[in-house]
Write a protein that holds these residues in place. Structure first.
Motif, PDB file in Angstrom:
ATOM      1  N   GLY A  47       0.812  -1.207   0.000  1.00 52.31           N
ATOM      2  CA  GLY A  47       0.000   0.000   0.000  1.00 52.31           C
ATOM      3  C   GLY A  47       0.847   1.259   0.000  1.00 52.31           C
ATOM      4  N   MET A  48       1.936   1.268   0.765  1.00 53.68           N
ATOM      5  CA  MET A  48       2.807   2.440   0.808  1.00 53.68           C
ATOM      6  C   MET A  48       3.497   2.663  -0.537  1.00 53.68           C
ATOM      7  SD  MET A  48       2.427   4.070   3.568  1.00 53.68           S
ATOM      8  CE  MET A  48       3.678   5.250   3.035  1.00 53.68           C
ATOM      9  N   HIS A  49       3.921   1.599  -1.191  1.00 56.29           N
ATOM     10  CA  HIS A  49       4.516   1.761  -2.525  1.00 56.29           C
ATOM     11  C   HIS A  49       3.505   2.394  -3.480  1.00 56.29           C
ATOM     12  CE1 HIS A  49       8.309  -0.091  -1.708  1.00 56.29           C
ATOM     13  NE2 HIS A  49       7.800  -1.290  -1.428  1.00 56.29           N
ATOM     14  N   ALA A  50       2.251   1.978  -3.395  1.00 55.02           N
ATOM     15  CA  ALA A  50       1.217   2.563  -4.254  1.00 55.02           C
ATOM     16  C   ALA A  50       1.027   4.045  -3.934  1.00 55.02           C
ATOM     17  CB  ALA A  50      -0.098   1.803  -4.086  1.00 55.02           C
ATOM     18  N   LEU A  54       1.426   7.409  -6.246  1.00 53.39           N
ATOM     19  CA  LEU A  54       0.374   8.407  -6.408  1.00 53.39           C
ATOM     20  C   LEU A  54       0.831   9.804  -6.001  1.00 53.39           C
ATOM     21  CD1 LEU A  54      -2.685   6.404  -5.002  1.00 53.39           C
ATOM     22  CD2 LEU A  54      -2.109   6.815  -7.401  1.00 53.39           C
ATOM     23  N   GLY A  55       2.001   9.906  -5.389  1.00 51.13           N
ATOM     24  CA  GLY A  55       2.525  11.209  -5.019  1.00 51.13           C
ATOM     25  C   GLY A  55       2.122  11.701  -3.651  1.00 51.13           C
ATOM     26  N   VAL A  56       1.529  10.826  -2.830  1.00 54.58           N
ATOM     27  CA  VAL A  56       1.060  11.253  -1.510  1.00 54.58           C
ATOM     28  C   VAL A  56       1.720  10.459  -0.384  1.00 54.58           C
ATOM     29  CG1 VAL A  56      -1.157  12.096  -2.370  1.00 54.58           C
ATOM     30  CG2 VAL A  56      -0.937   9.696  -1.648  1.00 54.58           C
ATOM     31  N   GLY A  57       2.744   9.697  -0.691  1.00 57.17           N
ATOM     32  CA  GLY A  57       3.374   8.859   0.322  1.00 57.17           C
ATOM     33  C   GLY A  57       3.951   9.657   1.478  1.00 57.17           C
ATOM     34  N   ALA A  58       4.616  10.771   1.180  1.00 57.30           N
ATOM     35  CA  ALA A  58       5.219  11.571   2.247  1.00 57.30           C
ATOM     36  C   ALA A  58       4.156  12.142   3.172  1.00 57.30           C
ATOM     37  CB  ALA A  58       6.063  12.687   1.637  1.00 57.30           C
ATOM     38  N   GLU A  94       9.620  -0.690   2.910  1.00 61.12           N
ATOM     39  CA  GLU A  94       8.707   0.210   3.605  1.00 61.12           C
ATOM     40  C   GLU A  94       8.328  -0.383   4.958  1.00 61.12           C
ATOM     41  OE1 GLU A  94       7.554   3.172   3.085  1.00 61.12           O
ATOM     42  OE2 GLU A  94       8.298   3.521   1.041  1.00 61.12           O
ATOM     43  N   HIS A  95       8.022   0.511   5.899  1.00 64.86           N
ATOM     44  CA  HIS A  95       7.514   0.083   7.196  1.00 64.86           C
ATOM     45  C   HIS A  95       6.044  -0.321   7.108  1.00 64.86           C
ATOM     46  CE1 HIS A  95      11.015   1.400   9.455  1.00 64.86           C
ATOM     47  NE2 HIS A  95      10.967   2.578   8.876  1.00 64.86           N
ATOM     48  N   VAL A  96       5.575  -1.009   8.138  1.00 64.48           N
ATOM     49  CA  VAL A  96       4.145  -1.139   8.386  1.00 64.48           C
ATOM     50  C   VAL A  96       3.713   0.107   9.148  1.00 64.48           C
ATOM     51  CG1 VAL A  96       2.324  -2.474   9.504  1.00 64.48           C
ATOM     52  CG2 VAL A  96       4.281  -3.647   8.460  1.00 64.48           C
ATOM     53  N   ARG A  97       2.651   0.753   8.688  1.00 66.85           N
ATOM     54  CA  ARG A  97       2.189   2.000   9.289  1.00 66.85           C
ATOM     55  C   ARG A  97       0.719   1.895   9.649  1.00 66.85           C
ATOM     56  NH1 ARG A  97       5.274   6.507   8.922  1.00 66.85           N
ATOM     57  NH2 ARG A  97       7.285   6.236   7.889  1.00 66.85           N
ATOM     58  N   ALA A  98       0.263   2.822  10.475  1.00 64.67           N
ATOM     59  CA  ALA A  98      -1.153   2.864  10.833  1.00 64.67           C
ATOM     60  C   ALA A  98      -1.594   4.319  10.939  1.00 64.67           C
ATOM     61  CB  ALA A  98      -1.399   2.141  12.157  1.00 64.67           C
ATOM     62  N   LEU A  99      -2.834   4.572  10.539  1.00 68.61           N
ATOM     63  CA  LEU A  99      -3.422   5.899  10.634  1.00 68.61           C
ATOM     64  C   LEU A  99      -4.931   5.768  10.626  1.00 68.61           C
ATOM     65  CD1 LEU A  99      -3.189   7.842   7.228  1.00 68.61           C
ATOM     66  CD2 LEU A  99      -3.147   5.354   7.440  1.00 68.61           C
ATOM     67  N   LEU A 100      -5.608   6.868  10.862  1.00 65.30           N
ATOM     68  CA  LEU A 100      -7.056   6.870  10.760  1.00 65.30           C
ATOM     69  C   LEU A 100      -7.473   6.786   9.297  1.00 65.30           C
ATOM     70  CD1 LEU A 100      -7.932   9.643  13.348  1.00 65.30           C
ATOM     71  CD2 LEU A 100      -8.598   7.233  13.518  1.00 65.30           C
ATOM     72  N   ARG A 101      -8.489   5.994   9.034  1.00 60.93           N
ATOM     73  CA  ARG A 101      -8.986   5.873   7.675  1.00 60.93           C
ATOM     74  C   ARG A 101      -9.398   7.247   7.126  1.00 60.93           C
ATOM     75  NH1 ARG A 101     -11.109   1.651   4.454  1.00 60.93           N
ATOM     76  NH2 ARG A 101     -10.571   0.203   6.128  1.00 60.93           N
ATOM     77  N   ARG A 102     -10.023   8.059   7.971  1.00 59.23           N
ATOM     78  CA  ARG A 102     -10.476   9.359   7.485  1.00 59.23           C
ATOM     79  C   ARG A 102      -9.291  10.243   7.091  1.00 59.23           C
ATOM     80  NH1 ARG A 102     -12.113  10.492  13.157  1.00 59.23           N
ATOM     81  NH2 ARG A 102     -10.583  11.918  14.072  1.00 59.23           N
ATOM     82  N   ASP A 103      -8.133  10.055   7.741  1.00 56.38           N
ATOM     83  CA  ASP A 103      -6.966  10.842   7.361  1.00 56.38           C
ATOM     84  C   ASP A 103      -6.435  10.425   6.002  1.00 56.38           C
ATOM     85  OD1 ASP A 103      -7.111  12.333   9.646  1.00 56.38           O
ATOM     86  OD2 ASP A 103      -5.477  11.315  10.691  1.00 56.38           O
ATOM     87  N   LEU A 104      -6.453   9.141   5.709  1.00 56.31           N
ATOM     88  CA  LEU A 104      -6.034   8.679   4.390  1.00 56.31           C
ATOM     89  C   LEU A 104      -6.978   9.217   3.316  1.00 56.31           C
ATOM     90  CD1 LEU A 104      -4.261   7.073   2.487  1.00 56.31           C
ATOM     91  CD2 LEU A 104      -5.565   5.018   3.084  1.00 56.31           C
ATOM     92  N   VAL A 105      -8.269   9.165   3.577  1.00 61.10           N
ATOM     93  CA  VAL A 105      -9.247   9.711   2.632  1.00 61.10           C
ATOM     94  C   VAL A 105      -9.013  11.208   2.429  1.00 61.10           C
ATOM     95  CG1 VAL A 105     -11.710  10.242   2.328  1.00 61.10           C
ATOM     96  CG2 VAL A 105     -10.987   7.935   2.993  1.00 61.10           C
ATOM     97  N   ALA A 106      -8.713  11.931   3.508  1.00 62.19           N
ATOM     98  CA  ALA A 106      -8.472  13.365   3.400  1.00 62.19           C
ATOM     99  C   ALA A 106      -7.247  13.661   2.545  1.00 62.19           C
ATOM    100  CB  ALA A 106      -8.309  13.970   4.789  1.00 62.19           C
ATOM    101  N   VAL A 107      -6.179  12.877   2.709  1.00 63.68           N
ATOM    102  CA  VAL A 107      -4.966  13.078   1.914  1.00 63.68           C
ATOM    103  C   VAL A 107      -5.257  12.850   0.435  1.00 63.68           C
ATOM    104  CG1 VAL A 107      -2.687  12.120   1.398  1.00 63.68           C
ATOM    105  CG2 VAL A 107      -3.345  12.565   3.765  1.00 63.68           C
ATOM    106  N   LEU A 108      -5.962  11.774   0.109  1.00 60.40           N
ATOM    107  CA  LEU A 108      -6.273  11.472  -1.291  1.00 60.40           C
ATOM    108  C   LEU A 108      -7.179  12.543  -1.894  1.00 60.40           C
ATOM    109  CD1 LEU A 108      -6.893   7.626  -0.924  1.00 60.40           C
ATOM    110  CD2 LEU A 108      -4.917   8.712  -2.013  1.00 60.40           C
ATOM    111  N   THR A 109      -8.162  12.995  -1.124  1.00 64.26           N
ATOM    112  CA  THR A 109      -9.084  14.015  -1.624  1.00 64.26           C
ATOM    113  C   THR A 109      -8.355  15.327  -1.886  1.00 64.26           C
ATOM    114  OG1 THR A 109     -10.895  13.004  -0.378  1.00 64.26           O
ATOM    115  CG2 THR A 109     -11.238  15.247  -1.159  1.00 64.26           C
TER     116      THR A 109
END
Length: 386
Positions: A47-50, A54-58, A94-109
């Motif tokens: 997922g992190m490689h993807a 997409l340009g949002v990994g950082a 890449e590491h294994v990471r964790a975050l809130l789903r809503r934060d991932l959605v916010a980054v993509l949006t």
């Protein structure tokens, strides 16, 4: 114009990937706004490689925390297996990471141009499109032509049923899952899964002192009991996490999967991604697989005007993705059956096998992860003009 149906992780990632390929995209979402259910989410190297592609990994790295260890425990707290997850970075980059789903959605949006996502609109497939004829999509009260429809409307996708009316659809897995995010900055937490008899509970530390937990019970083990009754006497800090969930939003869902693999992931000018394409039990990192879908699709689709070329691109996407997701679905199903064992003999065998597995050489035990998290994006074909 490409239309993406659904503004979840799969839909937003697909829109971002296709935009990166120089294609015009609009996302249609029936919800009134970007509210997100689901709590926390684990991101594995695939997922992190993807996300980096997409340009949002950082940005995601900045909103997530690294998971440094993991393991499996019994309800008493005894460790069956425990691992330093540093090997993941060494093996997969890449590491294994964790975050809130809503934060991932916010980054993509936020990575999409303003106005790309249109909320509060239903979308219904009218025609799949063929040859010079576009697909037709009813958006709200209007019927609009589309060069490509990317279906990302989730596990109960209505469009999937329209494309494959003879498919048996979803199958109930015979279990239910509770999920919640609770404050836990004052607790000592070890990221782990705890396995009981037909019961399992996972702990996933999140940023800002919060923790996601998910608890699963088979119908036989649950027998109508509630969350605190089933797990309240398990090892610390599980009872305290459950107590704190009383003041949090707790989601309870049935676990479902496709009753049979789909015959294809596309028809005409319509293609499926994410849970719309491959619903399965949550044992293999479903969001990560959806991110893979987005990258693989955009790698192949560079325009929609020439139907023969589009059909070839979608067929190649199907050729690459369908065997992988079908295999992951089998792994997920098998994992659920083993982990959710209920009889005393089966539980003892499962626990012994897990303990013995921890004694295997690293090269042997960790190679088994390759199928699930060893995916890498295809080589880019060059930057196309927007």
């Amino acid at each position: 114009m490409i239309h993406v149906v659904g503004a979840g992780i799969a839909g937003l990632a697909s829109a971002l990937a296709l935009r990166g390929a120089g294609l015009p995209v609009r996302v249609v979402e029936r919800a009134a706004g970007p509210g997100v259910r689901g709590g926390g989410i684990g991101l594995t190297p695939n997922g992190m490689h993807a996300l980096h592609r997409l340009g949002v990994g950082a940005e995601v790295c900045g909103r997530s925390v690294v998971q440094t260890e993991g393991g499996v425990r019994t309800p008493s707290g005894r460790w069956l297996a425990r691992s330093d997850l540093g090997f993941v970075r060494r093996r997969y980059g890449e590491h294994v990471r964790a975050l809130l789903r809503r934060d991932l959605v916010a980054v993509l949006t936020a990575a999409l141009p303003p106005g790309t996502v249109r909320y509060g609109l239903t979308a219904e497939l009218v025609a799949i499109g063929h040859g010079a004829f576009p697909a037709l999509l009813r958006v709200g009260t209007d019927v609009v032509p589309s060069g490509l429809v990317v279906v990302a409307d989730g596990i109960r996708s209505a469009t999937r049923g329209t494309l494959f009316p003879d498919h048996p659809g979803l199958r109930d897995c015979g279990s239910a899952s509770w999920r919640a995010v609770v404050p836990a900055d004052d607790l000592t937490l070890a990221p782990a899964e705890t396995w009981g008899a037909g019961l399992r509970l996972s702990i996933l530390p999140l940023p800002a002192g919060r923790t996601h937990f998910s608890a699963l019970a088979t119908d036989a083990a649950r027998a109508g009991a509630q969350l605190d009754t089933l797990f309240g006497r398990w090892h610390d800090p599980i009872p305290e996490l459950l107590a704190r969930a009383a003041g949090a939003e707790v989601h309870l869902d049935r676990i479902e999967e496709l009753a049979a693999p789909l015959p294809a992931l596309h028809r005409g000018r319509v293609v499926l991604v994410g849970d719309a394409a491959h619903p399965m039990a949550p044992n293999v990192g479903l969001a990560n697989v959806a991110l893979e879908d987005a990258v693989e699709l955009a790698h192949r689709v560079d325009h929609t005007a020439d139907f023969a070329a589009l059909r070839a691109a979608l067929a190649d996407y199907d050729r690459v993705r369908r065997p992988r997701v079908d295999r992951l679905a089998r792994i997920s199903r098998w994992t659920g059956r083993v982990v959710e064992s209920a009889g005393p003999v089966a539980v003892a065998a499962r626990n012994a096998g897990t303990w013995l597995g921890g004694l295997l050489p690293e090269a042997v035990s960790r190679r088994s992860l390759d199928t699930m998290v060893g995916w890498s994006p295809p080589e880019p074909v060059g930057v196309r003009p927007r």
